[in-house]
Every structure is written in structure tokens, then in C-alpha cells.
Design a protein around this motif. Sequence first.
Motif, short mmCIF file in Angstrom:
data_model
loop_
_atom_site.label_atom_id
_atom_site.label_comp_id
_atom_site.label_asym_id
_atom_site.label_seq_id
_atom_site.Cartn_x
_atom_site.Cartn_y
_atom_site.Cartn_z
N SER A 1 2.45 -7.43 -9.91
CA SER A 1 1.33 -8.36 -9.77
C SER A 1 1.63 -9.76 -10.29
N ILE A 2 2.71 -9.92 -11.03
CA ILE A 2 3.02 -11.20 -11.66
C ILE A 2 4.10 -11.94 -10.88
N LEU A 3 3.75 -13.14 -10.43
CA LEU A 3 4.71 -14.05 -9.77
C LEU A 3 5.47 -13.40 -8.62
N GLN A 4 4.80 -12.56 -7.88
CA GLN A 4 5.42 -11.90 -6.75
C GLN A 4 4.67 -12.28 -5.48
N SER A 5 5.37 -12.25 -4.36
CA SER A 5 4.68 -12.41 -3.09
C SER A 5 3.85 -11.15 -2.82
N PHE B 1 -5.67 0.39 -2.30
CA PHE B 1 -5.50 -0.97 -2.81
C PHE B 1 -4.36 -1.67 -2.08
N ARG B 2 -3.25 -0.99 -1.94
CA ARG B 2 -2.07 -1.56 -1.25
C ARG B 2 -2.42 -1.93 0.19
N ASN B 3 -3.20 -1.08 0.87
CA ASN B 3 -3.57 -1.33 2.26
C ASN B 3 -4.49 -2.53 2.42
N GLN B 4 -5.17 -2.91 1.35
CA GLN B 4 -6.08 -4.08 1.40
C GLN B 4 -5.32 -5.40 1.24
N ILE B 5 -4.08 -5.36 0.78
CA ILE B 5 -3.32 -6.58 0.57
C ILE B 5 -2.84 -7.09 1.92
N ARG B 6 -3.25 -8.29 2.25
CA ARG B 6 -2.84 -8.92 3.51
C ARG B 6 -1.78 -9.97 3.20
N GLU B 7 -0.75 -9.96 4.02
CA GLU B 7 0.36 -10.89 3.79
C GLU B 7 0.10 -12.24 4.39
#
Length: 118
Positions: A55-59, A112-118
Motif C-alpha cells: 500500500s505504500i508508494l506502489q502503483s 478488495f483487490r478486484n476493486q482496485i482499478r489501474e
Amino acid sequence: MSFKFEKLVIWQKSMDFGEQVFNLSQSFPKDEVFNLTSQIRRAADSIALNISEGSILQSKLEFKKFLGYSIRSLAETVTCLYKAKNRKYITEIEFERFYNESYILMNQIIAFRNQIRE
């Protein structure tokens, strides 16, 4: 002031789960301290550790990758639970409780992972 991951329910739940696994493993035989006891503790702790690290400083793509690592650590924890049950270190009731908690946590991390949109 707080870190972003501290607000995440999946991180909070994985922190609690790691502590529960630690407490459960305290009753394992002493000759397992460098084997199954260490393995299950490290795997359970890695769930929250990977969520916070990702969660920290990552794309967003990298964060999703670290959430995948968390899910794999959870699977490793479940396998250790099977080992503990098979070796009679935990009861069937304890196994079922931790298994069910693992399954719920896994689905929460996946959602939660599936909700993350790139």
C-alpha cells in the motif's frame, strides 16, 4: 497521523488473524518450534505485512501484486493448519474455526483487490 494501510479493514483483520494464529501455535510441541510453529507464524504474519508493504508508494498494479502475496500467505497458513490438525496439535473444532476465518479473509482480500482499478 496514520499510514494508509491502517485504515484498511483487510489489514486490521489480518493483524487480528495473525495474533490468533500466534496464540494457537503456542500450544504446539517444543520440537516444532523451528518447523511448523515458525512456518505458520511467518505465513500468518506475512498476510498483513504484504498488505502494508504493497500500500505504500506502489502503483495500483504493484499493490494488487502484494495483495496476491497476502492471499498466497493465507493459503500457506491454511496448509499449516492442516498439518497441525493431522499431527493432532489442534482439535477439529479449532481447525474449522481458523479455516472458516481464513476463507472469509481470503474472500475479503480478493474483493478488495478486484476493486482496485489501474
